[in-house]
Write a protein that holds these residues in place. Structure first.
Motif, PDB file in Angstrom:
ATOM      1  N   LEU A 109       0.796  -1.221   0.000  1.00 44.65           N
ATOM      2  CA  LEU A 109       0.000   0.000   0.000  1.00 44.65           C
ATOM      3  C   LEU A 109       0.829   1.272   0.000  1.00 44.65           C
ATOM      4  N   VAL A 110       2.052   1.224   0.549  1.00 48.51           N
ATOM      5  CA  VAL A 110       2.807   2.451   0.770  1.00 48.51           C
ATOM      6  C   VAL A 110       4.303   2.197   0.618  1.00 48.51           C
ATOM      7  N   GLU A 111       5.024   3.232   0.143  1.00 48.34           N
ATOM      8  CA  GLU A 111       6.476   3.186   0.076  1.00 48.34           C
ATOM      9  C   GLU A 111       7.038   4.513   0.560  1.00 48.34           C
ATOM     10  N   LEU A 112       8.279   4.489   1.025  1.00 48.08           N
ATOM     11  CA  LEU A 112       8.962   5.689   1.482  1.00 48.08           C
ATOM     12  C   LEU A 112       9.439   6.497   0.281  1.00 48.08           C
ATOM     13  N   ALA A 113       9.170   7.789   0.310  1.00 50.01           N
ATOM     14  CA  ALA A 113       9.626   8.695  -0.751  1.00 50.01           C
ATOM     15  C   ALA A 113      10.738   9.582  -0.209  1.00 50.01           C
ATOM     16  N   LEU A 114      11.857   9.618  -0.911  1.00 52.07           N
ATOM     17  CA  LEU A 114      12.988  10.459  -0.529  1.00 52.07           C
ATOM     18  C   LEU A 114      13.132  11.682  -1.423  1.00 52.07           C
ATOM     19  N   THR A 115      12.495  11.632  -2.593  1.00 57.41           N
ATOM     20  CA  THR A 115      12.572  12.729  -3.556  1.00 57.41           C
ATOM     21  C   THR A 115      11.207  12.924  -4.201  1.00 57.41           C
ATOM     22  N   PRO A 116      10.995  14.077  -4.845  1.00 53.85           N
ATOM     23  CA  PRO A 116       9.754  14.257  -5.598  1.00 53.85           C
ATOM     24  C   PRO A 116       9.572  13.207  -6.690  1.00 53.85           C
ATOM     25  N   ASP A 117      10.656  12.802  -7.337  1.00 52.61           N
ATOM     26  CA  ASP A 117      10.560  11.764  -8.363  1.00 52.61           C
ATOM     27  C   ASP A 117      10.071  10.446  -7.767  1.00 52.61           C
ATOM     28  N   ASP A 118      10.497  10.163  -6.529  1.00 55.05           N
ATOM     29  CA  ASP A 118      10.022   8.950  -5.860  1.00 55.05           C
ATOM     30  C   ASP A 118       8.502   8.962  -5.729  1.00 55.05           C
ATOM     31  N   VAL A 119       7.947  10.130  -5.386  1.00 56.24           N
ATOM     32  CA  VAL A 119       6.493  10.229  -5.230  1.00 56.24           C
ATOM     33  C   VAL A 119       5.804   9.833  -6.532  1.00 56.24           C
ATOM     34  N   ALA A 120       6.296  10.354  -7.646  1.00 61.27           N
ATOM     35  CA  ALA A 120       5.686  10.042  -8.944  1.00 61.27           C
ATOM     36  C   ALA A 120       5.809   8.553  -9.272  1.00 61.27           C
ATOM     37  N   LYS A 121       6.957   7.970  -9.011  1.00 61.28           N
ATOM     38  CA  LYS A 121       7.160   6.550  -9.307  1.00 61.28           C
ATOM     39  C   LYS A 121       6.277   5.663  -8.424  1.00 61.28           C
ATOM     40  N   ILE A 122       6.167   6.029  -7.151  1.00 57.35           N
ATOM     41  CA  ILE A 122       5.341   5.245  -6.224  1.00 57.35           C
ATOM     42  C   ILE A 122       3.872   5.334  -6.625  1.00 57.35           C
ATOM     43  N   ARG A 123       3.435   6.524  -7.011  1.00 59.30           N
ATOM     44  CA  ARG A 123       2.043   6.673  -7.463  1.00 59.30           C
ATOM     45  C   ARG A 123       1.798   5.869  -8.727  1.00 59.30           C
ATOM     46  N   ALA A 124       2.795   5.823  -9.612  1.00 58.34           N
ATOM     47  CA  ALA A 124       2.640   5.052 -10.853  1.00 58.34           C
ATOM     48  C   ALA A 124       2.475   3.565 -10.564  1.00 58.34           C
ATOM     49  N   ARG A 125       2.987   3.116  -9.431  1.00 59.69           N
ATOM     50  CA  ARG A 125       2.808   1.717  -9.017  1.00 59.69           C
ATOM     51  C   ARG A 125       1.500   1.499  -8.260  1.00 59.69           C
ATOM     52  N   GLY A 126       0.688   2.542  -8.155  1.00 61.99           N
ATOM     53  CA  GLY A 126      -0.609   2.420  -7.512  1.00 61.99           C
ATOM     54  C   GLY A 126      -0.562   2.447  -5.999  1.00 61.99           C
ATOM     55  N   LYS A 127       0.536   2.967  -5.431  1.00 56.85           N
ATOM     56  CA  LYS A 127       0.689   3.000  -3.976  1.00 56.85           C
ATOM     57  C   LYS A 127       0.727   4.445  -3.477  1.00 56.85           C
ATOM     58  N   MET A 128       0.617   4.592  -2.168  1.00 56.99           N
ATOM     59  CA  MET A 128       0.781   5.890  -1.533  1.00 56.99           C
ATOM     60  C   MET A 128       2.249   6.110  -1.181  1.00 56.99           C
ATOM     61  N   ALA A 129       2.675   7.369  -1.214  1.00 54.27           N
ATOM     62  CA  ALA A 129       4.047   7.735  -0.866  1.00 54.27           C
ATOM     63  C   ALA A 129       4.057   8.356   0.520  1.00 54.27           C
ATOM     64  N   ALA A 130       4.974   7.901   1.388  1.00 52.40           N
ATOM     65  CA  ALA A 130       5.135   8.446   2.727  1.00 52.40           C
ATOM     66  C   ALA A 130       6.407   9.279   2.787  1.00 52.40           C
ATOM     67  N   ILE A 131       6.302  10.520   3.273  1.00 52.77           N
ATOM     68  CA  ILE A 131       7.427  11.428   3.431  1.00 52.77           C
ATOM     69  C   ILE A 131       7.605  11.659   4.930  1.00 52.77           C
ATOM     70  N   LEU A 132       8.778  11.361   5.465  1.00 53.60           N
ATOM     71  CA  LEU A 132       8.985  11.455   6.910  1.00 53.60           C
ATOM     72  C   LEU A 132       9.191  12.908   7.352  1.00 53.60           C
ATOM     73  N   ASP A 133       8.431  13.296   8.384  1.00 52.22           N
ATOM     74  CA  ASP A 133       8.468  14.642   8.940  1.00 52.22           C
ATOM     75  C   ASP A 133       8.476  14.547  10.460  1.00 52.22           C
ATOM     76  N   ILE A 134       9.368  15.289  11.111  1.00 50.67           N
ATOM     77  CA  ILE A 134       9.389  15.331  12.574  1.00 50.67           C
ATOM     78  C   ILE A 134       8.488  16.455  13.051  1.00 50.67           C
ATOM     79  N   GLU A 135       7.580  16.109  13.965  1.00 46.07           N
ATOM     80  CA  GLU A 135       6.786  17.132  14.648  1.00 46.07           C
ATOM     81  C   GLU A 135       7.103  17.118  16.136  1.00 46.07           C
ATOM     82  N   GLY A 136       7.404  18.264  16.657  1.00 53.07           N
ATOM     83  CA  GLY A 136       7.555  18.390  18.094  1.00 53.07           C
ATOM     84  C   GLY A 136       8.850  17.788  18.600  1.00 53.07           C
TER      85      GLY A 136
END
Length: 399
Positions: A109-136
């Motif tokens: 269902l999901v893969e880690l995205a490290l770059t904007p290009d990763d987001v596009a490639k992950i979406r092309a595979r029909g999955k969601m892209a997760a971008i890690l963000d620190i809060e707090g």
């Protein structure tokens, strides 16, 4: 693109099922990028998988897919309770390890995205892209070596302030200012984030911190989950002046989906019910003094997922009112500088009629009713966030 006049003419006479169809088409075509989701607090403290459809809370991968989400900033959330014992760095590493393991377990269902290009490639595979963000609690004393290590682990966005507390290098929105913005070391943190390609997240930061971060950064900055102070005058919201400054350098504001950020009557009602503001952390140090990190885990666990209160219908704002706040920001700063940072499972009381992430298409419908073009809607849902991600990445390549 659907002709606006033709759509309005159809809407006046069409049955509900037909009337909703244009909204579904626009929503399905857009790349939905949610800039702030508490995706894994529940699983870290209580076990389980984010690939499970839960009967409560506001977010999981299954429901996110049904809501059309294509990418999301996965919040590595470290509450203030971990700071007094100086556990914030260890807790950050524990949460990143947990996030990466959850992504691995839900690879269908999901893969880690490290770059904007990763987001596009992950979406092309029909999955969601997760971008890690620190809060707090991104305190860590602003250690640049730790920052580089976190980048190697996959971190691509980081909040400057320690949630509602000041840093050793930057002031928060909700504490008495100590540094009047950034220290010299705080400026060095900004420069290092620029070089690494980490998006600078100014949510929860004080006004002076935000202004200085915008000035110091060579790349646009992101206010990932905010509201407008001109709508609700609370320190967590962005002033009109600061919004214009943010946009002037290419930044983006992601709108938090809660009624209390974006509607004064909801905020007043919710504050009265709680008996305090939602940023009140008084007496916290006394409550965690001497506890181990595992005891702190047990202390905070009952609060997750953070499910917002159900507001009475006459108090909760409507989806159309929420879009009205976004529209106010567009009038102030332009359509290239707005997006969504829902804060799902982070406690927002949702707009009237919204159950959870499945109901994001209600926002698209409301935008169409307001007369938004498909292009404007697509910018809001993800185009602007991805443009900022590309700008930050391009800047890092030039450094």
């Amino acid at each position: 693109m659907l002709n606006r006049r033709r759509f309005l003419a159809m809407s006046a006479v069409a049955p509900v099922a037909l009337r909703a169809q244009p909204g579904r088409q626009v929503h399905q075509h857009a790349l939905i990028v949610d800039a702030h989701v508490h995706a894994l607090d529940r699983e870290f403290y209580h076990g389980g998988s984010m690939g499970t459809r839960y009967p409560d809370g506001q977010w999981d991968l299954v429901r996110a897919k049904e809501g059309g989400v294509g990418a999301f900033f996965l919040s590595i959330y470290v509450p203030e309770e971990y700071l007094p014992g100086r556990f914030e760095t260890k807790q950050t590493l524990r949460r990143i390890d947990h996030a990466l393991e959850q992504i691995r377990l839900n690879h269908d269902l999901v893969e880690l995205a490290l770059t904007p290009d990763d987001v596009a490639k992950i979406r092309a595979r029909g999955k969601m892209a997760a971008i890690l963000d620190i809060e707090g609690s991104y305190d860590l004393d602003g250690d640049l070596g730790v920052l580089r290590d976190l980048h190697r682990l996959g971190l691509r966005s980081a909040q400057l302030s320690a949630h509602n507390w000041n840093q050793h290098y930057a002031d928060s929105c909700c504490s008495t200012p100590e540094h009047h913005g950034l220290t010299e070391h705080g400026r060095e943190v900004i420069h290092t984030m620029n070089r690494l390609g980490i998006m600078i997240n100014v949510s929860h930061s004080g006004d002076e911190t935000i202004a200085q971060a915008i000035d110091v950064s060579s790349a646009p900055v992101f206010a990932t989950h905010h509201g407008l102070r001109s709508v609700n005058n609370i320190p967590r919201n962005l002033s009109d002046e600061m919004l214009k400054k943010l946009a002037g350098k290419g930044g983006v504001i992601g709108f938090q989906i809660g009624s209390d950020f974006n509607n004064l009557r909801a905020y007043d009602y919710n504050t009265k019910q709680k008996g305090k503001t939602f940023w009140d952390t008084s007496n916290l140090k006394d409550r965690v003094q001497g506890k181990t990190i595992y005891e702190v885990d047990q202390m905070v666990a009952p609060g997750f997922p953070m499910i917002g209160p159900r507001l009475p219908d006459d108090v909760a704002m409507t989806v159309d009112e929420w879009v009205g706040v976004v529209d106010k920001a567009i009038q102030l700063a332009g359509e290239d500088h707005v997006g969504i940072g829902s804060d799902f499972d982070g406690g927002p009381p949702l707009a009237r009629g919204m159950r959870d992430v499945r109901d994001l298409p209600m926002i698209t419908d409301a935008m169409l009713r307001r007369g938004y073009s498909t292009g404007r809607i697509e910018k809001f849902w993800g185009g602007n966030a991805m443009r900022l991600f590309r700008d930050v990445t391009a800047q890092s390549n030039r450094s």
